[in-house]
Design a protein around this motif. Structure first.
Motif, mmCIF file in Angstrom:
data_model
loop_
_atom_site.group_PDB
_atom_site.id
_atom_site.type_symbol
_atom_site.label_atom_id
_atom_site.label_comp_id
_atom_site.label_asym_id
_atom_site.label_seq_id
_atom_site.Cartn_x
_atom_site.Cartn_y
_atom_site.Cartn_z
ATOM 1 N N PHE A 165 -10.404 -8.499 1.721
ATOM 2 C CA PHE A 165 -8.869 -8.672 1.973
ATOM 3 C C PHE A 165 -8.269 -7.634 2.500
ATOM 4 O O PHE A 165 -8.447 -6.426 2.253
ATOM 5 C CB PHE A 165 -8.368 -9.115 0.386
ATOM 6 N N VAL A 166 -7.536 -7.722 3.639
ATOM 7 C CA VAL A 166 -6.759 -6.863 4.476
ATOM 8 C C VAL A 166 -5.523 -6.933 4.334
ATOM 9 O O VAL A 166 -4.786 -7.682 4.604
ATOM 10 C CB VAL A 166 -7.181 -6.836 5.842
ATOM 11 N N ASP A 167 -4.756 -5.936 3.992
ATOM 12 C CA ASP A 167 -3.254 -5.716 3.808
ATOM 13 C C ASP A 167 -2.730 -4.521 4.723
ATOM 14 O O ASP A 167 -3.525 -3.540 5.070
ATOM 15 C CB ASP A 167 -2.879 -5.445 2.331
ATOM 16 N N MET A 168 -1.534 -4.788 5.340
ATOM 17 C CA MET A 168 -1.041 -4.012 6.183
ATOM 18 C C MET A 168 0.434 -3.190 5.790
ATOM 19 O O MET A 168 1.029 -4.237 5.188
ATOM 20 C CB MET A 168 -1.075 -4.338 7.780
ATOM 21 N N ARG A 169 0.759 -2.525 6.378
ATOM 22 C CA ARG A 169 2.122 -2.042 6.060
ATOM 23 C C ARG A 169 2.612 -0.934 7.356
ATOM 24 O O ARG A 169 1.935 -0.226 7.624
ATOM 25 C CB ARG A 169 2.421 -1.057 5.015
ATOM 26 N N ALA A 170 3.497 -1.209 7.854
ATOM 27 C CA ALA A 170 4.084 -0.774 9.136
ATOM 28 C C ALA A 170 5.682 -0.400 8.790
ATOM 29 O O ALA A 170 6.491 -0.972 8.323
ATOM 30 C CB ALA A 170 4.027 -1.622 10.437
ATOM 31 N N ALA A 171 5.942 0.839 9.420
ATOM 32 C CA ALA A 171 7.404 1.235 9.034
ATOM 33 C C ALA A 171 7.738 2.344 10.279
ATOM 34 O O ALA A 171 6.998 2.903 10.964
ATOM 35 C CB ALA A 171 7.539 2.179 7.929
ATOM 36 N N THR A 172 9.054 2.197 10.823
ATOM 37 C CA THR A 172 9.641 3.273 11.678
ATOM 38 C C THR A 172 10.229 4.166 10.849
ATOM 39 O O THR A 172 10.668 4.153 10.070
ATOM 40 C CB THR A 172 10.649 2.457 12.505
ATOM 41 N N ARG A 173 10.320 5.518 11.658
ATOM 42 C CA ARG A 173 11.028 6.749 11.075
ATOM 43 C C ARG A 173 12.377 6.894 11.273
ATOM 44 O O ARG A 173 13.060 7.788 10.414
ATOM 45 C CB ARG A 173 10.197 7.878 11.781
ATOM 46 N N ASP A 174 13.094 6.048 12.203
ATOM 47 C CA ASP A 174 14.622 6.416 12.189
ATOM 48 C C ASP A 174 15.185 5.117 12.126
ATOM 49 O O ASP A 174 14.864 4.071 12.698
ATOM 50 C CB ASP A 174 14.732 7.289 13.652
ATOM 51 N N GLY A 175 16.412 5.278 11.421
ATOM 52 C CA GLY A 175 17.326 4.087 11.381
ATOM 53 C C GLY A 175 16.891 3.114 10.425
ATOM 54 O O GLY A 175 15.937 3.364 9.569
ATOM 55 N N TYR A 223 -13.076 -0.493 -1.953
ATOM 56 C CA TYR A 223 -11.706 0.098 -1.578
ATOM 57 C C TYR A 223 -11.778 0.892 -0.561
ATOM 58 O O TYR A 223 -12.451 1.853 -0.540
ATOM 59 C CB TYR A 223 -10.985 0.289 -2.877
ATOM 60 N N ALA A 224 -10.791 0.687 0.324
ATOM 61 C CA ALA A 224 -10.555 1.891 1.539
ATOM 62 C C ALA A 224 -9.252 1.590 2.172
ATOM 63 O O ALA A 224 -8.359 0.665 2.183
ATOM 64 C CB ALA A 224 -11.519 1.482 2.607
ATOM 65 N N VAL A 225 -8.489 2.866 2.434
ATOM 66 C CA VAL A 225 -7.180 2.948 3.005
ATOM 67 C C VAL A 225 -7.208 3.816 4.253
ATOM 68 O O VAL A 225 -7.726 4.802 4.187
ATOM 69 C CB VAL A 225 -6.059 3.415 1.866
ATOM 70 N N VAL A 226 -6.494 3.600 5.167
ATOM 71 C CA VAL A 226 -6.634 4.198 6.510
ATOM 72 C C VAL A 226 -5.194 4.116 6.921
ATOM 73 O O VAL A 226 -4.544 3.194 7.023
ATOM 74 C CB VAL A 226 -7.566 3.435 7.474
ATOM 75 N N LEU A 253 -0.381 1.658 7.850
ATOM 76 C CA LEU A 253 -1.239 1.700 6.600
ATOM 77 C C LEU A 253 -1.994 0.404 6.588
ATOM 78 O O LEU A 253 -1.452 -0.801 6.329
ATOM 79 C CB LEU A 253 -0.439 1.973 5.302
ATOM 80 N N ILE A 254 -3.352 0.630 6.324
ATOM 81 C CA ILE A 254 -4.393 -0.735 6.502
ATOM 82 C C ILE A 254 -5.112 -0.616 5.127
ATOM 83 O O ILE A 254 -5.822 0.539 4.898
ATOM 84 C CB ILE A 254 -5.254 -0.824 7.348
ATOM 85 N N ARG A 255 -5.213 -1.518 4.226
ATOM 86 C CA ARG A 255 -5.939 -1.520 3.013
ATOM 87 C C ARG A 255 -6.953 -2.374 2.971
ATOM 88 O O ARG A 255 -6.488 -3.699 3.163
ATOM 89 C CB ARG A 255 -4.772 -1.530 1.870
ATOM 90 N N PRO A 312 0.718 -1.197 0.010
ATOM 91 C CA PRO A 312 -0.112 0.041 0.127
ATOM 92 C C PRO A 312 0.875 1.195 -0.170
ATOM 93 O O PRO A 312 1.831 1.448 0.688
ATOM 94 C CB PRO A 312 -0.814 -0.260 1.234
ATOM 95 N N GLU A 313 0.478 2.296 -0.752
ATOM 96 C CA GLU A 313 1.125 3.546 -0.831
ATOM 97 C C GLU A 313 0.592 4.570 0.224
ATOM 98 O O GLU A 313 -0.478 4.692 0.819
ATOM 99 C CB GLU A 313 0.877 3.987 -2.127
#
Length: 305
Positions: A267-277, A237-240, A256-258, A118-119
């Motif tokens: 269907f549920v997709d997810m994306r998770a990210a940290t901001r440092d390092g 379609y929904a993205v949060v 991010l949840i799509r 997901p973008e």
């Protein structure tokens, strides 16, 4: 009079306790300031690393104090023990973090859909610091994710997208995540909760004393021809996008949840990210696992493959 030799005092033991106190206070104050948002994560990491170096030095001084106590009976056993305990309070957690740094892949962006993640609706704000960072979406990073987190996949639920979306919002609210942006959410949740107009009419009814009021009498309106009106199609379609923080250390994460409706399933997709390092120490994968597990419990009985 009996001869009583005077025991020497171990300087190393005394300094191990003094420096141990300073190292523990330095680490605790840095973590507390970061938790309340007064200190950035890179600066916190620098302070903890400095405390770790001091803790290693303190442990060496404590060992010297024990050695002098054993061989010449020098005073300082209690001081050496205190310094050793305070050094281990820092070295053990840092050692566990170092093991995760070595054993887990050096990535900071995890997605359940490796091929088409997901973008971001709002690009996370990345501040430059002394900690190096690379593009987490490059093919090498995605390949490392496949090798390390092959079990991190999306979920398919036998239900409509609006029901799944409400469950997603419930779980996110329980985890105290902050919503940043969304696409397609308003159209899906519209009508699922009472509107302000309904609330106003209920409030007016509650204030009525039971007598007819000509000024509040409803005016007749033409009845719409429902058969000739075309219903708007329900979005599929929904993205949060959310902003989260870890429970203990308060490390910021972007989530991010799509949701995609396919026939009678969602269907549920997810994306998770940290901001440092460039290394997340596995916390993004843990976040996705925890959220999907709670979502499965929220939608118990309709989870599919």
């Amino acid at each position: 009079m009996p001869f009583r030799p005077e025991r020497p005092r171990s300087i190393a033991a005394a300094w191990s306790r003094r420096l141990g106190r300073f190292a523990v206070l330095l680490a605790l104050i840095a973590l507390a300031l970061h938790r309340v948002g007064m200190l950035e994560l890179p600066n916190t990491v620098a302070a903890v690393l400095l405390a770790t170096v001091l803790a290693a030095f303190v442990l060496g001084l404590a060992i010297i104090g024990f050695f002098m106590l054993w061989h010449i009976g020098a005073k300082g056993g209690h001081a050496s023990f205190s310094g050793m305990v305070m050094a281990l309070l820092i070295l053990i957690p840092v050692g566990l973090a170092a093991s995760r740094f070595v054993l887990l892949p050096r990535i900071h962006d995890i997605s359940t859909d490796v091929q088409n993640p997901p973008e971001w609706l709002e690009e996370p704000e990345i501040k430059p610091s002394w900690i190096s960072r690379f593009d987490g979406t490059r093919p090498e990073a995605r390949q490392l994710q496949i090798q390390a987190y092959s079990q991190i996949t999306g979920r398919r639920y036998e239900g409509a997208i609006d029901r799944v979306l409400l469950a997603v919002q419930t779980v996110a609210r329980e985890k105290k995540w902050t919503q940043v942006a969304n696409v397609g959410v308003e159209a899906l949740v519209d009508g699922l909760e009472p509107s302000s107009g309904d609330a106003a009419s209920q409030d007016a009814a509650s204030q009525s004393n039971g007598e007819a009021d000509p000024e509040r009498a409803p005016l007749p309106a033409p009845r719409p021809n429902i058969e000739e009106e075309s219903l708007a199609p329900m979005p599929s379609y929904a993205v949060v996008q959310y902003r989260a923080r870890t429970l203990v250390l308060g490390i910021p994460q972007d989530v991010l949840i799509r949701l995609s409706e396919e026939e009678q399933t969602t269907f549920v997709d997810m994306r998770a990210a940290t901001r440092d390092g460039e290394h997340d120490f596995g916390i993004n994968a843990d976040l996705i696992r925890s959220f999907l597990r709670d979502l499965d419990l929220q939608l118990l009985g309709i989870a599919g493959g």
